[in-house]
Design a protein around this motif. Structure first.
Motif, PDB file in Angstrom:
ATOM      1  N   ASP A  15       0.825  -1.214   0.000  1.00 28.66           N
ATOM      2  CA  ASP A  15       0.000   0.000   0.000  1.00 28.66           C
ATOM      3  C   ASP A  15       0.855   1.259   0.000  1.00 28.66           C
ATOM      4  O   ASP A  15       0.464   2.289  -0.574  1.00 28.66           O
ATOM      5  N   LEU A  16       2.033   1.201   0.619  1.00 26.20           N
ATOM      6  CA  LEU A  16       2.953   2.345   0.556  1.00 26.20           C
ATOM      7  C   LEU A  16       3.437   2.572  -0.872  1.00 26.20           C
ATOM      8  O   LEU A  16       3.519   3.721  -1.327  1.00 26.20           O
ATOM      9  N   MET A  17       3.760   1.501  -1.573  1.00 28.93           N
ATOM     10  CA  MET A  17       4.198   1.639  -2.963  1.00 28.93           C
ATOM     11  C   MET A  17       3.130   2.351  -3.792  1.00 28.93           C
ATOM     12  O   MET A  17       3.428   3.240  -4.601  1.00 28.93           O
ATOM     13  N   THR A  18       1.865   1.987  -3.575  1.00 30.08           N
ATOM     14  CA  THR A  18       0.756   2.601  -4.308  1.00 30.08           C
ATOM     15  C   THR A  18       0.581   4.068  -3.929  1.00 30.08           C
ATOM     16  O   THR A  18       0.471   4.944  -4.801  1.00 30.08           O
ATOM     17  N   SER A  19       0.558   4.340  -2.620  1.00 32.04           N
ATOM     18  CA  SER A  19       0.316   5.701  -2.138  1.00 32.04           C
ATOM     19  C   SER A  19       1.443   6.652  -2.515  1.00 32.04           C
ATOM     20  O   SER A  19       1.201   7.783  -2.958  1.00 32.04           O
ATOM     21  N   LEU A  20       2.679   6.206  -2.363  1.00 34.01           N
ATOM     22  CA  LEU A  20       3.825   7.066  -2.667  1.00 34.01           C
ATOM     23  C   LEU A  20       3.966   7.304  -4.165  1.00 34.01           C
ATOM     24  O   LEU A  20       4.342   8.395  -4.597  1.00 34.01           O
ATOM     25  N   ALA A  21       3.651   6.280  -4.969  1.00 32.76           N
ATOM     26  CA  ALA A  21       3.695   6.460  -6.422  1.00 32.76           C
ATOM     27  C   ALA A  21       2.663   7.488  -6.871  1.00 32.76           C
ATOM     28  O   ALA A  21       2.932   8.318  -7.745  1.00 32.76           O
ATOM     29  N   ALA A  22       1.483   7.447  -6.247  1.00 39.13           N
ATOM     30  CA  ALA A  22       0.430   8.408  -6.582  1.00 39.13           C
ATOM     31  C   ALA A  22       0.843   9.832  -6.224  1.00 39.13           C
ATOM     32  O   ALA A  22       0.352  10.791  -6.829  1.00 39.13           O
ATOM     33  N   ALA A  23       1.751   9.952  -5.251  1.00 40.08           N
ATOM     34  CA  ALA A  23       2.256  11.270  -4.855  1.00 40.08           C
ATOM     35  C   ALA A  23       3.510  11.662  -5.632  1.00 40.08           C
ATOM     36  O   ALA A  23       4.199  12.622  -5.273  1.00 40.08           O
ATOM     37  N   SER A  24       3.802  10.891  -6.690  1.00 42.89           N
ATOM     38  CA  SER A  24       4.888  11.180  -7.642  1.00 42.89           C
ATOM     39  C   SER A  24       6.291  11.009  -7.061  1.00 42.89           C
ATOM     40  O   SER A  24       7.250  11.619  -7.549  1.00 42.89           O
ATOM     41  N   HIS A  25       6.427  10.195  -6.016  1.00 38.61           N
ATOM     42  CA  HIS A  25       7.761   9.852  -5.531  1.00 38.61           C
ATOM     43  C   HIS A  25       8.363   8.764  -6.417  1.00 38.61           C
ATOM     44  O   HIS A  25       7.647   7.974  -7.048  1.00 38.61           O
ATOM     45  N   ARG A  26       9.686   8.706  -6.469  1.00 37.25           N
ATOM     46  CA  ARG A  26      10.404   7.682  -7.227  1.00 37.25           C
ATOM     47  C   ARG A  26      10.757   6.551  -6.257  1.00 37.25           C
ATOM     48  O   ARG A  26      11.363   6.799  -5.206  1.00 37.25           O
ATOM     49  N   LEU A  27      10.397   5.319  -6.617  1.00 37.09           N
ATOM     50  CA  LEU A  27      10.421   4.235  -5.635  1.00 37.09           C
ATOM     51  C   LEU A  27      11.315   3.070  -6.037  1.00 37.09           C
ATOM     52  O   LEU A  27      11.403   2.716  -7.207  1.00 37.09           O
ATOM     53  N   THR A  28      11.949   2.486  -5.016  1.00 34.30           N
ATOM     54  CA  THR A  28      12.603   1.189  -5.130  1.00 34.30           C
ATOM     55  C   THR A  28      12.022   0.302  -4.043  1.00 34.30           C
ATOM     56  O   THR A  28      11.991   0.681  -2.865  1.00 34.30           O
ATOM     57  N   GLY A  29      11.526  -0.856  -4.427  1.00 40.92           N
ATOM     58  CA  GLY A  29      10.962  -1.785  -3.460  1.00 40.92           C
ATOM     59  C   GLY A  29      11.891  -2.968  -3.241  1.00 40.92           C
ATOM     60  O   GLY A  29      12.352  -3.586  -4.205  1.00 40.92           O
ATOM     61  N   LEU A  30      12.170  -3.274  -1.978  1.00 40.24           N
ATOM     62  CA  LEU A  30      13.054  -4.388  -1.644  1.00 40.24           C
ATOM     63  C   LEU A  30      12.315  -5.418  -0.797  1.00 40.24           C
ATOM     64  O   LEU A  30      11.622  -5.060   0.158  1.00 40.24           O
ATOM     65  N   THR A  31      12.465  -6.680  -1.137  1.00 40.79           N
ATOM     66  CA  THR A  31      11.869  -7.772  -0.372  1.00 40.79           C
ATOM     67  C   THR A  31      12.947  -8.434   0.479  1.00 40.79           C
ATOM     68  O   THR A  31      14.130  -8.094   0.402  1.00 40.79           O
ATOM     69  N   HIS A  32      12.535  -9.418   1.276  1.00 41.46           N
ATOM     70  CA  HIS A  32      13.495 -10.120   2.129  1.00 41.46           C
ATOM     71  C   HIS A  32      14.508 -10.891   1.294  1.00 41.46           C
ATOM     72  O   HIS A  32      15.622 -11.165   1.758  1.00 41.46           O
TER      73      HIS A  32
END
Length: 283
Positions: A15-32
């Motif tokens: 949900d953070l990935m979705t919310s932050l992307a909607a706010a036009s932030h540039r994202l990198t997602g890391l899993t375990h």
């Protein structure tokens, strides 16, 4: 802002990935599979994202197992945040670390929500490990946000490790009667709403400790009953005491959080827990 989210496939992470992307932030997602926060040797992957902010949602959250698995609980919940705090401090990176209402619990008769200025007092190993992680982040990384929350549930729980809502829906369809504890007061929180709050908070640069849950308070029994009322599932729900539901770890009898500081800083109030639950079930 360039942001790296640790735990990006979890309920809050998605949900953070979705919310932050909607706010036009540039994202990198890391899993375990990409990073183990308890192992600084795995941190080279953080350099690749060149983050201005790191959000840590990774945690050891098996509350009962933590009572005997102390080494792993403290490695992930305390040492991990410590290593991240050092990493961020040395590189002038902001750090947002997610914590828990389980840092409280010693005041069993309390009936007023906890403020950030109230003294913590965990009553189980999980809570102690999370409190130690908080303390280390505060001591090491000046540019930190620590966000305490409670009872998270989100859409990723429908396909992943589950959550309380999904567990109740499954059990309600399988059984005629359920027993649920009715003496633990808290505020279950939608990861969708929490993500909205965090998305607002990180733009303020008002660093520090924050409480962030949906509004109001309830017990797990009342929460379960409301789930069944909203979905029309016909199951008898029996309220029981914590003593009637034996578990390895003691749970707080009262861990409701006062979120007024977050509301003042961000101008955002998370919806009431009943509204949040209804929205989740409709989705």
């Amino acid at each position: 802002m360039q942001i790296t989210i640790i735990g990006s496939k979890g309920q809050l992470g998605q949900d953070l990935m979705t919310s932050l992307a909607a706010a036009s932030h540039r994202l990198t997602g890391l899993t375990h599979q990409s990073i183990a926060i308890e192992d600084p040797n795995s941190f080279s992957v953080l350099d690749e994202g060149a983050p201005e902010l790191i959000i840590n949602t990774a945690a050891y959250n098996k509350v009962d197992l933590a009572e005997t698995d102390l080494k792993n609980a403290f490695a992930i919940n305390a040492s991990g945040p410590e290593f991240l705090a050092h990493y961020c401090r040395h590189r002038n990176i902001k750090l947002l670390h997610v914590s828990t209402d389980y840092v409280f619990g010693q005041e069993a008769d309390r009936r007023s929500p906890y403020k950030e200025t109230d003294a913590p007092g965990p009553i189980n190993a999980y809570g102690r490990s999370k409190l130690e992680g908080e303390s280390l982040v505060q001591a090491i990384c000046p540019q930190h946000f620590i966000v305490r929350t409670c009872g998270l549930y989100g859409k990723a729980g429908k396909t992943g490790n589950g959550n309380f809502v999904e567990t109740m829906l499954r059990l309600g369809r399988e059984r005629d009667e359920l027993s649920v504890v009715n003496d633990q007061h808290c505020t279950p929180t939608s990861t969708r709403d929490l993500s909205t709050a965090i998305t607002r908070l990180i733009t303020t640069n008002q660093f520090g400790l924050y409480h962030a849950t949906n509004g109001g308070q309830t017990t797990w029994y009342e929460f379960a009953q409301t789930i069944f009322d909203l979905t029309g599932i016909d199951v008898q729900v029996k309220p029981i005491s914590s003593e009637e539901y034996p578990a390895a770890a003691e749970r707080p009898r009262y861990s409701v959080l006062d979120c007024s500081k977050l509301e003042q800083v961000t101008g955002y109030s998370l919806p009431h827990w009943k509204q949040a639950l209804a929205t989740y079930l409709e989705s």
